[in-house]
Design a protein around this motif. Sequence first.
Motif, short mmCIF file in Angstrom:
data_model
loop_
_atom_site.label_atom_id
_atom_site.label_comp_id
_atom_site.label_asym_id
_atom_site.label_seq_id
_atom_site.Cartn_x
_atom_site.Cartn_y
_atom_site.Cartn_z
N ASP A 278 0.83 -1.20 0.00
CA ASP A 278 0.00 0.00 0.00
C ASP A 278 0.87 1.25 0.00
N SER A 279 0.28 2.35 -0.44
CA SER A 279 1.02 3.61 -0.44
C SER A 279 1.14 4.19 0.97
N VAL A 280 0.20 3.85 1.88
CA VAL A 280 0.28 4.28 3.26
C VAL A 280 0.99 3.18 4.05
N LEU A 281 2.19 3.49 4.58
CA LEU A 281 3.03 2.47 5.18
C LEU A 281 3.12 2.64 6.69
N ASN A 282 3.40 1.53 7.38
CA ASN A 282 3.70 1.57 8.80
C ASN A 282 5.16 1.89 9.07
N PHE A 283 5.97 2.01 8.01
CA PHE A 283 7.38 2.36 8.12
C PHE A 283 7.68 3.49 7.14
N GLU A 284 8.60 4.38 7.53
CA GLU A 284 8.92 5.51 6.67
C GLU A 284 10.40 5.88 6.84
N ASN A 285 10.90 6.73 5.93
CA ASN A 285 12.28 7.18 5.98
C ASN A 285 12.53 8.11 7.17
N GLU A 286 13.71 7.97 7.78
CA GLU A 286 14.20 8.99 8.69
C GLU A 286 14.54 10.23 7.87
N ASN A 287 14.54 11.40 8.49
CA ASN A 287 14.89 12.62 7.79
C ASN A 287 16.37 12.65 7.46
N ASN A 288 16.74 13.39 6.41
CA ASN A 288 18.13 13.70 6.05
C ASN A 288 18.96 12.45 5.79
N LEU A 289 18.41 11.52 5.01
CA LEU A 289 19.15 10.31 4.68
C LEU A 289 20.08 10.55 3.50
N GLY A 290 21.20 9.81 3.48
CA GLY A 290 22.05 9.87 2.31
C GLY A 290 21.35 9.26 1.10
N THR A 291 20.75 8.09 1.29
CA THR A 291 20.00 7.41 0.24
C THR A 291 18.69 6.91 0.84
N PRO A 292 17.55 7.46 0.45
CA PRO A 292 16.28 7.07 1.05
C PRO A 292 15.88 5.64 0.69
N TRP A 293 15.04 5.05 1.54
CA TRP A 293 14.38 3.80 1.23
C TRP A 293 13.24 4.06 0.24
N VAL A 294 13.02 3.14 -0.67
CA VAL A 294 11.97 3.29 -1.67
C VAL A 294 11.20 1.97 -1.77
N LEU A 295 9.99 2.06 -2.33
CA LEU A 295 9.26 0.86 -2.69
C LEU A 295 9.71 0.43 -4.08
N THR A 296 9.97 -0.87 -4.25
CA THR A 296 10.44 -1.37 -5.53
C THR A 296 9.64 -2.60 -5.94
N SER A 297 9.45 -2.75 -7.23
CA SER A 297 8.81 -3.96 -7.77
C SER A 297 9.84 -4.88 -8.40
N ASP A 298 11.13 -4.55 -8.27
CA ASP A 298 12.18 -5.41 -8.84
C ASP A 298 12.17 -6.79 -8.19
N LEU A 299 12.05 -6.83 -6.86
CA LEU A 299 12.00 -8.07 -6.12
C LEU A 299 10.90 -7.96 -5.07
N ALA A 300 10.23 -9.04 -4.79
CA ALA A 300 9.21 -9.05 -3.73
C ALA A 300 9.06 -10.48 -3.22
N HIS A 301 9.00 -10.61 -1.90
CA HIS A 301 8.78 -11.95 -1.35
C HIS A 301 7.34 -12.38 -1.56
#
Length: 817
Positions: A278-301
């Motif tokens: 979903d677009s609304v997540l229970n986890f999110e990026n911390e502020n001021n990251l060098g490289t943010p976390w993203v949602l990807t469809s490249d791999l998924a369990h």
Amino acid sequence: MKRILKFIVLPLFSVLTASVCAQVSYTEDFENGLGIWSGTYHTTTSGPCEANSSVRDNIYTPSGGELTSGLLGVSNGGQITLDFMYKVVDWPGGGATTVNFGTTEVQYSSSASGPWTTVHTVDVSNHTPSTFCSSVNVTFNPFPGDMYMRFFTTYSSGDYYFYIDDIAISQGTPPSCPRPSALTTSNITTNGADIGWTTGGASNWNIEYGPAGFTLGAGTIVTNVTNPYSLSMLTPNTGYDVYIQDSCGVGDVSSWSKISFTTFPGMHSFPLTEDFEDSVLNFENENNLGTPWVLTSDLAHSGNQSAYNGYGSNNVNVLHETGFLDFTNTGAPVIEFWHIAKTEGGWDKCYVQISTDGGATYNNIPTSAYRGSGAYPGYFHEDSYADWGTFLETPDNNWWKKEKFDLSTYNNVSGVRFRFVLESDGGSQRDGWYIDDIHIFEPTCPSPHHISSSYASMDTLVLNWSPGYQETMWNIEYGEVGFVQGTGTTLAVTSSTDTITGLNLGAVYQFYVQADCGGGDVSDWTGPFIYATPIINDTTCDAIFIAPNVDFSPRFYSNISSTLQQNESALPGTQQNTVWFKTVVPASGHLLIATCGSEFSTVVGAYAYDTIICDSMETYGQIAYSSSNYSLCGQSSRGSVEICGETPGDTILFYVGGASSSQNGIIYLTVSDYGLDGYAGEGPLEPLSVCAGDTLDLWSYLSNELTDQGNWIYESNPLVIVDDTTANTGAFTLTGSSVYYIVSNTCDADTAAIEVDVFTESNSGIALPNFQSCSNGDVFLSDGLTGTVDAGGNWTDDTNTGLLNGNKFVANGLPDG
């Protein structure tokens, strides 16, 4: 001549006079580098105090840190007002550093080399641990003359980053209403916080606050407040900026001081499941990251998406939970998730962290709570599982691994939070960290853990384990290594210690244990636990045959109860508790025999095999011997041998033994083809055409490589290769450059080549604005160009006059104009 000297001297005297009357006025926000500052600090965009950049130094035992200015100006002897911001955060994970980190002295001097006078100290007496920056205001009176400053840290404990930002220095008459300093936050909740400060001299104050980044004047203003002051009716999980000023009387207020904080999030329902679909997540990026976390469809369990961090050099990238979890009504909660941690083994680390104070501080989940099957020394990385290793380059959906942590020690905490932290060093990066299907819950039947054997005798094993929680029944399944679960021998037991008899001698077994909580409710299986029974035959004539494989996977044996046969001790090398094997030399002629991961310190000796008299030791010729090989096995006392250039098809006889008479146990034996044909892959068939100065991602032009552990080489200039995997074409020769990817070991090597043709920027010159020529003959068009003009260009006639001939325009007989 005298007048010339007079002209030179007078301006110099004029400048000197102006400097004596000057006063210091200086600011630095480090948005464009270090400026006039030098030392052990460097600029960073990771977690700055304000805007996009701060400076920081990594300080750890026994070193300190130093940031020293260039000439700030010339002091007139008046009072200096110094403002700056700072914070101290842990190097691993980025949490707030405790008060006993050490001492940072703020100092000034009339020389860049000292001596230094301390005007302020940050230490245990005034440091408030926080992941936000604090404002510091200092006043002092230096002597007239040149002025330099430095921040000097003496180490005490921990491993931390010291950040500095927004330095402002001014000199003159002190303000009639000094601003407050030493701002603090406390009692942060989901919708409130207490703000405290040290007054500049007033007895009441004004506050303005709003969401982080708001513009002064646009926030909520409260006047005539007390110290401390409680903010309320705030929004959960939101960053706020708070500005405070002293109010010294009508029309007499100080400048503003600032502090920032983030309110705690609200409560999550328990259990919590996050599949990142979903677009609304229970986890999110911390502020001021060098490289943010993203949602990807490249791999998924499961489903179509996972959370992914591609990370970069010296990053600390945090994916944190957005709310609290209440564990007060749980008995044995767990956190489970699926992941692929394809990061540089040993250097780039993937942490799973827990907070029990609502997110104010985080700690790594300890190894004692780990219930997974990988390697977990407090973090994950590429070496946690064999199929995240160097011989498989690109992750796919077969790489997903399930991890589990027991959280029963936190079952009385109401404000639990989790986060995932990928922390990298300054070296090369790999694919990154994929996470999917996070599940925080209390299983109805927790899995047992810590399987071990306490006693064994010949065909008997005593198996022990720790209960998952309060169960009293368990299931055991076992079989020889490689058996498929569901086809093994099963037992139902009522004790966490069980004696198993009737095992085959000289065999290696896998054991699994499962909790049975009654009523059909069973746990996941825990295992495998590997155990070997004593061998019954360890002679050269009955040597165990092992065919070489190509994937470097181990096979399992043991030397428990092994003995030496007659004349064996006369062989060169050490013979203790030896087991004999034989193999055949592969078509490459190269063979690796390794015992990495074995339970004891091993010795390996290899011999040409006498097929006529198998037990005639005196006819054996030793061809390889090793009692340790650090580069192959990664740790001491793990024997390995490399056999190069032998005749394909020949038989090799070898033993694996202990380094001493007490060394025995399970042998992890790798017998693999050591040839490297095809490992480097192939480069493109045609040369690449690039512009000088472009940066080439070399990996993108390579195909079918079997390992990413080779080296890129440009022979004529090694500095062309940047960060191990890219090339700066500005240092290439213009045509015919070759970059090589070389994979090598002691026996063999394989090479792939990328051919590159480099072209510089072409210069067509500048057209004359009014080029005139006679109409009675050929016009040479190059005469109408000025500046740098490269040879070899082509002229085109967009209007199709038909009068263009190479670089000539046939103007004979044309009308004027």
